[in-house]
Design a protein around this motif. Structure first.
Motif, PDB file in Angstrom:
ATOM      1  N   UNK A 174       3.069  27.638 -32.992  1.00  0.00           N
ATOM      2  CA  UNK A 174       3.624  26.231 -32.104  1.00  0.00           C
ATOM      3  C   UNK A 174       2.872  26.284 -30.783  1.00  0.00           C
ATOM      4  N   UNK A 175       2.515  27.724 -30.375  1.00  0.00           N
ATOM      5  CA  UNK A 175       1.384  27.992 -28.830  1.00  0.00           C
ATOM      6  C   UNK A 175       0.695  27.450 -28.657  1.00  0.00           C
ATOM      7  N   UNK A 176       0.266  27.493 -29.486  1.00  0.00           N
ATOM      8  CA  UNK A 176      -1.533  26.297 -29.301  1.00  0.00           C
ATOM      9  C   UNK A 176      -1.652  25.559 -29.770  1.00  0.00           C
ATOM     10  N   UNK A 216     -13.703  34.122 -37.862  1.00  0.00           N
ATOM     11  CA  UNK A 216     -13.008  35.072 -36.925  1.00  0.00           C
ATOM     12  C   UNK A 216     -11.596  35.287 -38.551  1.00  0.00           C
ATOM     13  N   UNK A 217     -10.892  36.054 -38.454  1.00  0.00           N
ATOM     14  CA  UNK A 217      -9.098  36.580 -39.460  1.00  0.00           C
ATOM     15  C   UNK A 217      -8.300  36.448 -38.858  1.00  0.00           C
ATOM     16  N   UNK A 218      -7.990  36.170 -37.537  1.00  0.00           N
ATOM     17  CA  UNK A 218      -6.886  36.012 -36.931  1.00  0.00           C
ATOM     18  C   UNK A 218      -7.123  34.423 -35.858  1.00  0.00           C
ATOM     19  N   UNK A 219      -6.926  33.590 -35.705  1.00  0.00           N
ATOM     20  CA  UNK A 219      -8.242  33.153 -34.937  1.00  0.00           C
ATOM     21  C   UNK A 219      -7.317  32.386 -33.420  1.00  0.00           C
ATOM     22  N   UNK A 220      -8.309  32.277 -32.170  1.00  0.00           N
ATOM     23  CA  UNK A 220      -6.723  31.912 -31.332  1.00  0.00           C
ATOM     24  C   UNK A 220      -6.434  30.554 -30.879  1.00  0.00           C
ATOM     25  N   UNK A 221      -7.376  29.639 -31.903  1.00  0.00           N
ATOM     26  CA  UNK A 221      -7.206  28.346 -31.892  1.00  0.00           C
ATOM     27  C   UNK A 221      -7.288  28.077 -33.644  1.00  0.00           C
ATOM     28  N   UNK A 222      -6.495  28.247 -34.714  1.00  0.00           N
ATOM     29  CA  UNK A 222      -7.001  27.931 -35.847  1.00  0.00           C
ATOM     30  C   UNK A 222      -7.310  26.601 -36.482  1.00  0.00           C
ATOM     31  N   UNK A 223      -8.267  26.249 -37.074  1.00  0.00           N
ATOM     32  CA  UNK A 223      -9.370  25.147 -37.004  1.00  0.00           C
ATOM     33  C   UNK A 223      -8.212  24.348 -37.356  1.00  0.00           C
ATOM     34  N   UNK A 224      -7.492  24.593 -38.172  1.00  0.00           N
ATOM     35  CA  UNK A 224      -6.051  23.366 -38.903  1.00  0.00           C
ATOM     36  C   UNK A 224      -5.589  22.924 -37.684  1.00  0.00           C
ATOM     37  N   UNK A 225      -5.409  23.103 -36.741  1.00  0.00           N
ATOM     38  CA  UNK A 225      -4.587  22.626 -36.107  1.00  0.00           C
ATOM     39  C   UNK A 225      -5.517  21.702 -35.489  1.00  0.00           C
ATOM     40  N   UNK A 226      -6.613  21.806 -35.819  1.00  0.00           N
ATOM     41  CA  UNK A 226      -7.232  20.493 -34.225  1.00  0.00           C
ATOM     42  C   UNK A 226      -7.787  19.382 -36.099  1.00  0.00           C
ATOM     43  N   UNK A 227      -8.276  19.858 -37.208  1.00  0.00           N
ATOM     44  CA  UNK A 227      -8.440  19.492 -38.100  1.00  0.00           C
ATOM     45  C   UNK A 227      -7.421  17.881 -38.885  1.00  0.00           C
ATOM     46  N   UNK A 251      -0.826  33.717 -25.939  1.00  0.00           N
ATOM     47  CA  UNK A 251      -0.021  34.532 -25.769  1.00  0.00           C
ATOM     48  C   UNK A 251       1.657  34.365 -25.372  1.00  0.00           C
ATOM     49  N   UNK A 252       2.303  33.393 -25.966  1.00  0.00           N
ATOM     50  CA  UNK A 252       3.404  32.825 -26.318  1.00  0.00           C
ATOM     51  C   UNK A 252       4.087  32.568 -28.218  1.00  0.00           C
ATOM     52  N   UNK A 253       2.939  32.574 -27.990  1.00  0.00           N
ATOM     53  CA  UNK A 253       3.029  32.775 -30.174  1.00  0.00           C
ATOM     54  C   UNK A 253       3.111  34.449 -30.145  1.00  0.00           C
ATOM     55  N   UNK A 254       2.631  34.881 -29.511  1.00  0.00           N
ATOM     56  CA  UNK A 254       1.993  36.701 -29.617  1.00  0.00           C
ATOM     57  C   UNK A 254       3.759  37.301 -29.156  1.00  0.00           C
ATOM     58  N   UNK A 255       3.193  36.836 -27.753  1.00  0.00           N
ATOM     59  CA  UNK A 255       5.032  37.739 -27.209  1.00  0.00           C
ATOM     60  C   UNK A 255       6.095  37.295 -27.330  1.00  0.00           C
ATOM     61  N   UNK A 256       6.366  35.865 -28.194  1.00  0.00           N
ATOM     62  CA  UNK A 256       7.367  35.460 -27.957  1.00  0.00           C
ATOM     63  C   UNK A 256       7.808  33.983 -26.978  1.00  0.00           C
ATOM     64  N   UNK A 301      -5.419  40.083 -31.376  1.00  0.00           N
ATOM     65  CA  UNK A 301      -6.173  38.519 -30.160  1.00  0.00           C
ATOM     66  C   UNK A 301      -7.233  38.588 -31.027  1.00  0.00           C
ATOM     67  N   UNK A 302      -7.523  37.556 -30.790  1.00  0.00           N
ATOM     68  CA  UNK A 302      -8.645  37.168 -30.626  1.00  0.00           C
ATOM     69  C   UNK A 302      -9.844  36.628 -29.569  1.00  0.00           C
ATOM     70  N   UNK A 303     -10.389  38.060 -28.742  1.00  0.00           N
ATOM     71  CA  UNK A 303     -10.489  38.967 -27.908  1.00  0.00           C
ATOM     72  C   UNK A 303     -12.426  37.675 -27.724  1.00  0.00           C
ATOM     73  N   UNK A 304     -13.256  36.936 -28.357  1.00  0.00           N
ATOM     74  CA  UNK A 304     -14.584  36.350 -28.736  1.00  0.00           C
ATOM     75  C   UNK A 304     -13.828  35.073 -28.106  1.00  0.00           C
ATOM     76  N   UNK A 305     -12.527  34.944 -28.955  1.00  0.00           N
ATOM     77  CA  UNK A 305     -11.886  33.824 -29.353  1.00  0.00           C
ATOM     78  C   UNK A 305     -11.931  32.896 -26.766  1.00  0.00           C
ATOM     79  N   UNK A 306     -11.012  34.057 -26.611  1.00  0.00           N
ATOM     80  CA  UNK A 306      -9.991  33.814 -26.225  1.00  0.00           C
ATOM     81  C   UNK A 306     -11.499  33.416 -24.599  1.00  0.00           C
ATOM     82  N   UNK A 307     -12.512  34.382 -24.639  1.00  0.00           N
ATOM     83  CA  UNK A 307     -13.542  34.181 -23.839  1.00  0.00           C
ATOM     84  C   UNK A 307     -14.874  33.787 -23.857  1.00  0.00           C
TER      85      UNK A 307
END
Length: 508
Positions: free
Chosen positions: A397-399, A256-267, A73-78, A203-209
Motif C-alpha cells: 500500500x505504501x508504494x 530482484x526478489x524484493x523490489x522497491x516497486x513491484x511491477x504488479x502495482x503498475x501493470x 519505508x512506510x511498508x517496512x517500518x509501519x 530493502x531494494x538498495x539498487x532500486x532506491x538509488x
C-alpha cells in the motif's frame, strides 16, 4: 456479519482521519504557501535572482525523488511510525526555514522539508487504504482526503497571502509547526494500524538509488527547461539521464526478489489509468494556479490576500465535488463514470478561462470557471485516490500510494515548465507583431501577457480532455461490491489477487 466484525467499525479510525487529513493539508499547502512569500524572503536573505528558483526546486527535487523510497519505508517500518517521523522531521525543517539567516540555510531547510514530506505523504494515504476497507466508509474517508489533496494548494495561496501581508514571510514556515505537532500527537494516540500490513522484506538498495536519481533528473529537467529552454544542453542531458536511469530501474525491479516497486502495482490496468490520468490532470491544474495568480496580481493588481481569496470558488467546488458528488455516487457507479465526466467538467471551466482579457469580469467569468474546475476535479480526484490502492496487497500500500504522489509531482513539474514556456513564447510573438501600432507600451505588455496565458490554457484544456479519455478507456473496474468488503477484509493478504473482483474499494 455483525458490524463489529468489520475491521472498519472502530470509531477511532474517524478520529485518525482528522489527523491524517491535517497532515496532508500541511504538505499540500506548503507547495504554494512559500510561492507567495518568496519575493520578500529573497530580499531579506539576499538570495540572487539566479538562485531564487532553488527555494522551490530544492523542495520539489527532494520530495519527487524520494517518494517511492518513502512509500517503501512506510511498508517496512509501519505507516503509523513513518507518519509520525515524517511529521516530526517536517516540523523541524520548517522551524529551520523560518529561522533561516541566509541562502544556504533556506535551501537546506526546503530540501529537508521535501525529504520528510516524501515520508509523510505516502504514509498518510496508505494509512487510509489499510484502515478503511468498508466501501461506504471508504468513500466518505477518501472524499474528505480528496478535497484536501485537490484544494490544499489554493488554501496555501490564501494563508500565504495573509501571513506575508500581515506578519512576515517566516510565518509561512512556522505555521507548519502547530499543524505537525497536533497531527503527530493525535496520530500517536488514536491511529491503530491493522496487523499483518507491514512488508518486512529487505530493502531494494539498487532500486532506491536508480528510482531516486531517475526521478530527480526528470523533475530537474522540467524545472530547468522552464527558465533555460528545452534545447539547453543540461536540460536535454537530464532527460536522457532520467530515461536511462528509470529504464534500468524497471529492469532491476523485474529481477530482484524484493523490489522497491513491484511491477504488479503498475501493470494493473486500473491503477495505470489512475496514475496517468491524474498526472495529466495536474498538468492542467497548474494552468490555473500559475496563470491566474499572475493575472490577478499583475493585470488586476490584487493584493496577495485578495488573490488568495479569489481562489475560494475553486476550493468550494472541490469540497462539494469530492465530499458530496463523489462520496454519494462512488458506491453506486463505476469509478470511470465519475472520473471521466469530472475531468470534462474541469476542462469546461478551463475552456472559459481561455477568454481572459485585461478587462475580464471576475464575477462574470473567473468565478464560474473556478467553480466548474473545482467541481470537476473534486469529483474526479475522490475515486481516483481510492482506485490507486484498489486490489493492492496491504504490504504494497505504501508504494502504491507513493506512485499517486509521484504522478502528481511529476505532473506539476511538467505543467509548470511546459505551460510557462508556451505562454512566454505566445507573449513574445504577440508583442513583436503588435509593437508597430502600439500607443501604450505598458498596455501592450499586459495584453501580450494575457494572450500568452490564454494560449497556454488552451493546452491545459486539451490535456484535461485527454485525462478524461484515458480514465474512460483504461479504468474498467465496476462499482464497489458493497457486500464483499467484510469478506475481503478477513483475508490475510488483504485485497485479493490481481484479476479478482476485489473490494477494498478503489480510491486513491
Amino acid at each position: 456479519m455483525p458490524k463489529t466484525d468489520i475491521p472498519g467499525s472502530d470509531p477511532q479510525r474517524w478520529k485518525a482521519l482528522v489527523f491524517i487529513a491535517l497532515a496532508q493539508l500541511m504538505v499540500v499547502l506548503d507547495a504554494t504557501i512559500v510561492n507567495i512569500a518568496l519575493p520578500t524572503a529573497q530580499q531579506d536573505l539576499g538570495i540572487s535572482d539566479g538562485n531564487r528558483q532553488w527555494v522551490i526546486t530544492a523542495y520539489a527535487l527532494a520530495f519527487g525523488g524520494l517518494l517511492l523510497f518513502g512509500g517503501r519505508i512506510s511498508d517496512l517500518w509501519g505507516r503509523k511510525r513513518t507518519f509520525i517521523v515524517g511529521l516530526a522531521g517536517f516540523a523541524a525543517a520548517s522551524a529551520l526555514g523560518g529561522a533561516a539567516n541566509g541562502e544556504a540555510m533556506m535551501l537546506g531547510a526546503r530540501a529537508l522539508q521535501g525529504v520528510f514530506g516524501a515520508l509523510l505523504a505516502p504514509a498518510a494515504l496508505s494509512l487510509l487504504a489499510v484502515m478503511f476497507t468498508d466501501a461506504k466508509e471508504r468513500a466518505k474517508a477518501f472524499g474528505i482526503y480528496g478535497a484536501i489533496a485537490g484544494g490544499g494548494g489554493a488554501v496555501g495561496l490564501i494563508l500565504g497571502g495573509f501571513l506575508t501581508e500581515y506578519l512576515n514571510w517566516r510565518w509561512t514556515f512556522y505555521v507548519n509547526i502547530p499543524f505537525a505537532i497536533a497531527a503527530a500527537v493525535g496520530a500517536y494516540l488514536v491511529i491503530r494500524e491493522p496487523a499483518g500490513a507491514r512488508n518486512r522484506a529487505s530493502l531494494d538498495i539498487p532500486g532506491v538509488v536508480l528510482s531516486t536519481l531517475g526521478l530527480v533528473a526528470l523533475v530537474y529537467g522540467f524545472t530547468r527547461a522552464e527558465h533555460s529552454g528545452w534545447s539547453d544542453g543540461l536540460t536535454v542531458g537530464m532527460f536522457i539521464a532520467s530515461a536511462v536511469l528509470l529504464a534500468a530501474f524497471v529492469i532491476t525491479e523485474a529481477k530482484v526478489k524484493a523490489p522497491l516497486l513491484p511491477l504488479r502495482v503498475l501493470t494493473e490496468r486500473n491503477r495505470a489509468g489512475v496514475y496517468l490520468s491524474l498526472g495529466l490532470a495536474v498538468i492542467g491544474m497548474f494552468g490555473l494556479f500559475l496563470f491566474l495568480t499572475f493575472y490577478l496580481q499583475i493585470v488586476k493588481e490584487y493584493s496577495p490576500v485578495a488573490t488568495g481569496f479569489a481562489f475560494m470558488p475553486m476550493i468550494v467546488g472541490m469540497i462539494v465535488g469530492s465530499t458530496q458528488i463523489g462520496t454519494r455516487l462512488m458506491t453506486r457507479v463505476p469509478p470511470r463514470m465519475l472520473m471521466a465526466p469530472g475531468f470534462l467538467v474541469a476542462a469546461l471551466g478551463m475552456l472559459m478561462l481561455t477568454q481572459l482579457d485585461i478587462n475580464t469580469s471576475y464575477a462574470g467569468l473567473i468565478m464560474p470557471a473556478q467553480l466548474l474546475l473545482g467541481l470537476g476535479m473534486g469529483t474526479a480526484f475522490m475515486p481516483a485516490m481510492s482506485l490507486a490502492t484498489h486490489g493492492v496487497d496491504p504490504r504494497d500500500a505504501g508504494v502504491a500510494s507513493a506512485m499517486v504522489n509521484t504522478s502528481q509531482q511529476v505532473g506539476g513539474a511538467i505543467g509548470t515548465a511546459l505551460l510557462n514556456t508556451i505562454a512566454a513564447s505566445a507573449t513574445t510573438s504577440y508583442i513583436s507583431s503588435h509593437t508597430a501600432g502600439a500607443a501604450d507600451p505598458k498596455l501592450l505588455q499586459l495584453q501580450g501577457m494575457v494572450h500568452g496565458f490564454s494560449s497556454a490554457i488552451w493546452w491545459a484544456v486539451g490535456i484535461l480532455v485527454l485525462s478524461a479519455g484515458i480514465a474512460f478507456s483504461f479504468i474498467t473496474t465496476g462499482r464497489p461490491d458493497m457486500g464483499a468488503s467484510s469478506k475481503s477484509s478477513g483475508d490475510g493478504d488483504g485485497a485479493g489477487t490481481e484479476g479478482e473482483v476485489r473490494v477494498p474499494v478503489v480510491l486513491h
